[in-house]
Design a protein around this motif. Sequence first.
Motif, PDB file in Angstrom:
ATOM      1  N   SER A   7       0.768  -1.268   0.073  1.00 19.36           N
ATOM      2  CA  SER A   7      -0.046  -0.045   0.010  1.00 19.36           C
ATOM      3  C   SER A   7       0.739   1.437   0.073  1.00 19.36           C
ATOM      4  O   SER A   7       2.051   1.257   0.607  1.00 19.36           O
ATOM      5  CB  SER A   7      -0.954   0.219   1.194  1.00 19.36           C
ATOM      6  OG  SER A   7      -0.249   0.138   2.379  1.00 19.36           O
ATOM      7  N   GLY A   8       0.446   2.321  -0.434  1.00 20.17           N
ATOM      8  CA  GLY A   8       0.603   3.608  -0.440  1.00 20.17           C
ATOM      9  C   GLY A   8      -0.132   4.417  -0.830  1.00 20.17           C
ATOM     10  O   GLY A   8      -1.279   4.449  -0.781  1.00 20.17           O
ATOM     11  N   PHE A  36       1.262   5.005  -9.357  1.00 19.13           N
ATOM     12  CA  PHE A  36       2.068   4.936  -8.489  1.00 19.13           C
ATOM     13  C   PHE A  36       3.223   6.043  -8.257  1.00 19.13           C
ATOM     14  O   PHE A  36       3.757   6.298  -9.598  1.00 19.13           O
ATOM     15  CB  PHE A  36       2.743   3.574  -8.308  1.00 19.13           C
ATOM     16  CG  PHE A  36       1.861   2.494  -8.162  1.00 19.13           C
ATOM     17  CD1 PHE A  36       0.544   2.410  -7.744  1.00 19.13           C
ATOM     18  CD2 PHE A  36       2.429   1.090  -8.645  1.00 19.13           C
ATOM     19  CE1 PHE A  36      -0.449   1.549  -7.756  1.00 19.13           C
ATOM     20  CE2 PHE A  36       1.241  -0.105  -8.561  1.00 19.13           C
ATOM     21  CZ  PHE A  36      -0.014   0.297  -7.986  1.00 19.13           C
ATOM     22  N   GLU A  96      -4.093   3.451  -0.886  1.00 21.13           N
ATOM     23  CA  GLU A  96      -4.454   3.206   0.589  1.00 21.13           C
ATOM     24  C   GLU A  96      -5.985   3.185   0.884  1.00 21.13           C
ATOM     25  O   GLU A  96      -6.367   2.451   1.500  1.00 21.13           O
ATOM     26  CB  GLU A  96      -3.892   4.100   1.349  1.00 21.13           C
ATOM     27  CG  GLU A  96      -3.662   3.904   2.813  1.00 21.13           C
ATOM     28  CD  GLU A  96      -2.858   4.858   3.893  1.00 21.13           C
ATOM     29  OE1 GLU A  96      -2.492   4.617   4.883  1.00 21.13           O
ATOM     30  OE2 GLU A  96      -2.460   5.784   2.953  1.00 21.13           O
ATOM     31  N   LEU A 102       5.835   4.347  -3.827  1.00 22.57           N
ATOM     32  CA  LEU A 102       5.219   2.967  -3.826  1.00 22.57           C
ATOM     33  C   LEU A 102       5.884   2.013  -4.737  1.00 22.57           C
ATOM     34  O   LEU A 102       5.915   0.807  -4.416  1.00 22.57           O
ATOM     35  CB  LEU A 102       3.706   3.084  -4.171  1.00 22.57           C
ATOM     36  CG  LEU A 102       2.737   2.096  -4.259  1.00 22.57           C
ATOM     37  CD1 LEU A 102       2.806   1.379  -3.073  1.00 22.57           C
ATOM     38  CD2 LEU A 102       1.544   2.614  -4.793  1.00 22.57           C
TER      39      LEU A 102
END
Length: 512
Positions: free
Chosen positions: A181-182, A336, A186, A340
């Motif tokens: 996750s990032g 991303f 998220e 991430l």
Amino acid sequence: MDSIAAADRGTWGATGGKAGTVPQRTKIGGEGEAKMTMDADQVWLRVRARLRAAVGEDVFTSWFARLELEEVVGDLAHLSVPTRFLCSWIQSNYVEKILEAFTAENETIGRLHLTVRVNGQARPRLVASNEPAAETEAQPGVAEVRTVPALVTSQPASGTRANALSGSALDRKLTFETFVSGSANEMALNVAKQVASAAANNVVTFNPVYIHSSVGLGKTHLLNAIAWAAGASDVSRNIVYLTADHFMYHFITAVQHQSALAFKEWLRGIDLLLIDDMQFLQGKSATEFGHTLSTLISGTKQVVVAGDAPPRDLEMLDDRVRSRLSGGLVIPITQFDPELRRAIVQKRADQAASRFTGLSFPAPVIDYVARSIVSHGRDLDGAVNRLVAANQLTGEPITVGLAEKTLQDLIRSRETPRVRIEDILKIVARHYKVPRNELLSSRRSRDVVRPRQIAMYLAKSLTSRSLPEIGRRFGGRDHTTVLHSVRKVEQLMSQDGELTQEIELLRRMLEE
């Protein structure tokens, strides 16, 4: 009862039999064997009559019309059906009722052996019994068969959990534990965990949930993770994960086999439905999905959908379905960021190191991969896999030099941003002042046909989509239509320099 059974004689037959006739069975042991076969046929006719009277004509036609008796051996009646879907549904819902009908006609019959016919031949699928589980002797050329309690009518047998959870195949590696996750994903992860937790406790929170992003950013991973987590505590829960292609296959097969009613009943019995690649749903299958969505939501059953565009851009769906999806919780996953990407590469490298002794990913290599591959998460996974393979096959240590040599094609993708069909439709529609939905329609006027052909040409030139996929995205057209459009535009470009410049302008707009 006998008159009902006689009237029913023309609707059933053993494998290879013709409707309207009583099929001939092979005689093995002389007159005694032949008499036993005839007795079994008569019992089966009466069993069918009991089932018809118990469930009604409509349900009987949907579920039992193609159920055939193969043989009776001792206390076991061997039945067969033509499809896995029909087999699973009968096994889950009607085994006990069928067994009761057999017992009423012949009290020595205490077990049912339900199989799927393949190319006209029956193959073992499942056994139901009113006796404790026991081993069944394997026969040459026949798969081993288990016996399970007849109570499987109220919940799937343990051996069917995979089918219950995987209308389409689930990947055991795609769980919440392996999801990285990032900031980009998220919120989607938190919602997915909440949905899974609520579903595991028979509670519905947000409904429907719609997750959208471009390809390779984790939508499929989250849907798989929800399925595994929600079904972990109770294998009887009816959780179904389907890709849009698989949904369409089920629907079309049901229509072809005249079991559409059975298919609809199966869908409406689902506790948690997860649909992936929503953008590929087309035609009557999209309409059926709309009905299913409304029914499940009205019945407080959880629905989670994933697609590559927001609900409002899913032109293949009617306004009511798009409104239903938009009225739920719509969660985007964005591109991303470098942090991430690095976290994903580090996670995959750690997983690889746990499998291969002595494998090491130096920090500079991880930084290089995360910085150089900016397309999507699947390419990051692929990069790690390639480096592992190169190390294991050649013995060369994983270095930045090895990465530069091994990942050339993935790194080149950084120079050419990925173009989506959705982007092509928007740019072409705006440039030619044609409504986007007209490009997907069946209109044949020149002011629509030419932009549509150009859009198809750009989709073939700038994306990795196949011709059938492009056809589906352009209103469900055949791949030959796409090929004709591509060749037509190429021919026009060879004759018209202005058109060539115009298409080159569109290409630059899409690649910016």
